[in-house]
Design an enzyme around this catalytic site. Structure first.
Site, PDB file in Angstrom:
ATOM      1  N   HIS A 133       0.749  -1.243  -0.069  1.00  0.00           N
ATOM      2  CA  HIS A 133      -0.020  -0.194   0.067  1.00  0.00           C
ATOM      3  C   HIS A 133       0.760   1.528   0.041  1.00  0.00           C
ATOM      4  O   HIS A 133       0.553   2.463  -0.379  1.00  0.00           O
ATOM      5  CB  HIS A 133      -1.071   0.180   1.264  1.00  0.00           C
ATOM      6  CG  HIS A 133      -0.643   0.242   2.612  1.00  0.00           C
ATOM      7  ND1 HIS A 133      -0.137  -0.830   3.416  1.00  0.00           N
ATOM      8  CD2 HIS A 133      -0.073   1.495   3.074  1.00  0.00           C
ATOM      9  CE1 HIS A 133       0.350  -0.184   4.504  1.00  0.00           C
ATOM     10  NE2 HIS A 133       0.427   0.906   4.287  1.00  0.00           N
ATOM     11  N   ASP A 163      -0.009  -7.690   1.112  1.00  0.00           N
ATOM     12  CA  ASP A 163       0.303  -6.315   1.744  1.00  0.00           C
ATOM     13  C   ASP A 163       1.748  -6.170   1.632  1.00  0.00           C
ATOM     14  O   ASP A 163       2.457  -5.318   2.344  1.00  0.00           O
ATOM     15  CB  ASP A 163      -0.135  -5.506   2.832  1.00  0.00           C
ATOM     16  CG  ASP A 163      -0.279  -4.150   2.760  1.00  0.00           C
ATOM     17  OD1 ASP A 163       0.126  -3.462   1.654  1.00  0.00           O
ATOM     18  OD2 ASP A 163      -0.039  -3.478   3.846  1.00  0.00           O
ATOM     19  N   SER A 241       4.602   2.425   7.924  1.00  0.00           N
ATOM     20  CA  SER A 241       4.281   1.374   7.098  1.00  0.00           C
ATOM     21  C   SER A 241       5.655   0.804   6.458  1.00  0.00           C
ATOM     22  O   SER A 241       6.328   1.764   5.823  1.00  0.00           O
ATOM     23  CB  SER A 241       3.410   1.682   6.001  1.00  0.00           C
ATOM     24  OG  SER A 241       2.020   1.549   6.350  1.00  0.00           O
TER      25      SER A 241
END
Length: 385
Positions: A133, A163, A241
């Site tokens: 993402h 992901d 992230s």
């Protein structure tokens, strides 16, 4: 990206990349220079070095508090800041207006955005693991090392189901990289460190414990996803992230991916993709040039006391098969409805998420030993994927 968690109506699961429009700015952090009057204080590196814990003090303290300095120093040089220029599609601002009434439906608008996240160098030749993402819809990717070197990065492979994404940079000399640990050996209560770039605060290290393993938080509700996440209480925020979760030996045991929060900021619940899934992703890409997943071909449910009394003599271990897909791996192996799956390749499974985590390790062509409870006794079946 904000997604609602099932069973938690006021909470959100948040992918931890930092988003802002080009020409705009990232989320602001209240800090000033050392001449300012803010409570945030700038400290020279030399002061930090002089304040380091002496070796003798560390040894004397070994039985009391964990020592994080060595793990942070070992892993931090391999944690990169990932900056992405991408394009997202927004709904037309003229949707439902008189313009559409007279001239028909108006096309959606493409808007250029900036994303900021983290990544982990995993080899001296420049391979980087991050979240899918973070780099989704990227037009350009730049990574910065803690030593201030900047590189243009290319996406080698990505996998929305886990992901994860693999990037590559070119460097004239070997780059620092992080070693892999073993997420399978993590125990609840064990200390871990999260390293990343929250709110563009580069190479930030936070500490916490493993709160749970094999969590499924439905970050991709309605899509095919593989989730068997590590839950930690180390502080993780927007921009973390893709950064690594490391053990006290400075080895990668996870990739930070999401938080559960009612506000959008860290509230004590962070989630990381375990090293076992990361390793399988990287090995697949290097061996096959793509990620290869398998499915068992069953519908499964967690056991409860009622099911246990009816099908397992009161034993709540394992997961129960509610349906078998014709000609799938489970069907070919002889797994039946109401079988209770107890283990895969010697590793026990007591929840649907744990079973998904074990199956996620496998590649087409692999064979798995599955132990099931059936008709009052355990049986072993071999499943060919």
């Amino acid at each position: 990206m904000v997604l609602k968690m099932k069973g938690m109506p006021m909470w959100a699961v948040i992918a931890l990349s930092l988003l802002g429009g080009v020409g705009g700015g990232y989320a602001a952090v209240a800090m000033q220079s050392r001449e300012g009057k803010s409570g945030a204080t700038c400290v020279d590196n030399e002061i930090i070095r002089r304040a380091a814990v002496p070796a003798g003090a560390r040894a004397a303290n070994a039985g009391a508090l964990p020592y994080f300095v060595d793990a942070a120093a070992k892993a931090s040089p391999a944690v990169v800041h990932v900056r992405v220029v991408g394009v997202v599609e927004r709904e037309s601002p003229y949707r439902g207006t008189l313009l559409e009434f007279f001239f028909g439906a108006q096309p959606n608008v493409q808007q250029q955005v900036q994303l900021s996240g983290s990544g982990a160098l995993i080899s001296p030749d420049g391979y980087i693991v991050t979240n899918f993402h973070v780099v989704k819809n990227a037009r350009a990717i730049e990574v910065s090392l803690p030593d201030k070197r900047n590189f243009e990065a290319k996406t080698v492979a990505s996998d929305p189901a886990t992901d994860l994404a693999l990037l590559k940079v070119q460097s004239p000399r070997p780059l620092p990289y992080i070693e892999f640990g073993k997420s399978d050996s993590l125990r609840v209560g064990e200390w871990v460190l999260a390293i990343g770039n929250p709110f563009n605060l580069e190479t930030t290290v936070t500490a916490g414990i493993v709160s749970a393993t094999a969590r499924n938080i439905n970050t991709q509700s309605g899509k095919v996803s593989i989730e068997s996440l590590i839950q930690v209480d180390a502080a993780v925020n927007m921009g973390n992230s893709g950064g690594p979760l490391v053990d006290l030996d400075g080895r990668l045991v996870g990739i930070n991916t999401a938080i559960a929060s009612p506000t959008g900021a860290f509230a004590g619940y962070a989630f990381s993709i375990p090293e076992s899934i990361v390793t399988k992703f990287v090995e697949d890409v290097r061996k096959y040039g793509e990620v290869r997943h398998v499915v068992l071909g069953v519908n499964i449910m967690n056991m409860n006391s009622q099911l246990a009394e009816e099908f397992a003599n009161g034993d709540t271990r394992g997961v129960i098969v509610g349906g078998v897909y014709a000609n799938g791996p489970a069907d070919r192996a002889g797994i039946r409805v109401y079988d209770i799956i107890l283990s895969v390749n010697g590793r026990r499974v007591n929840t649907v998420t744990e079973l998904q985590g074990e199956i996620s390790r496998l590649t087409p062509g692999d064979t798995a030993d599955v132990v099931v409870f059936r008709s009052g006794r355990e049986e072993r079946v071999r499943v060919q994927f």
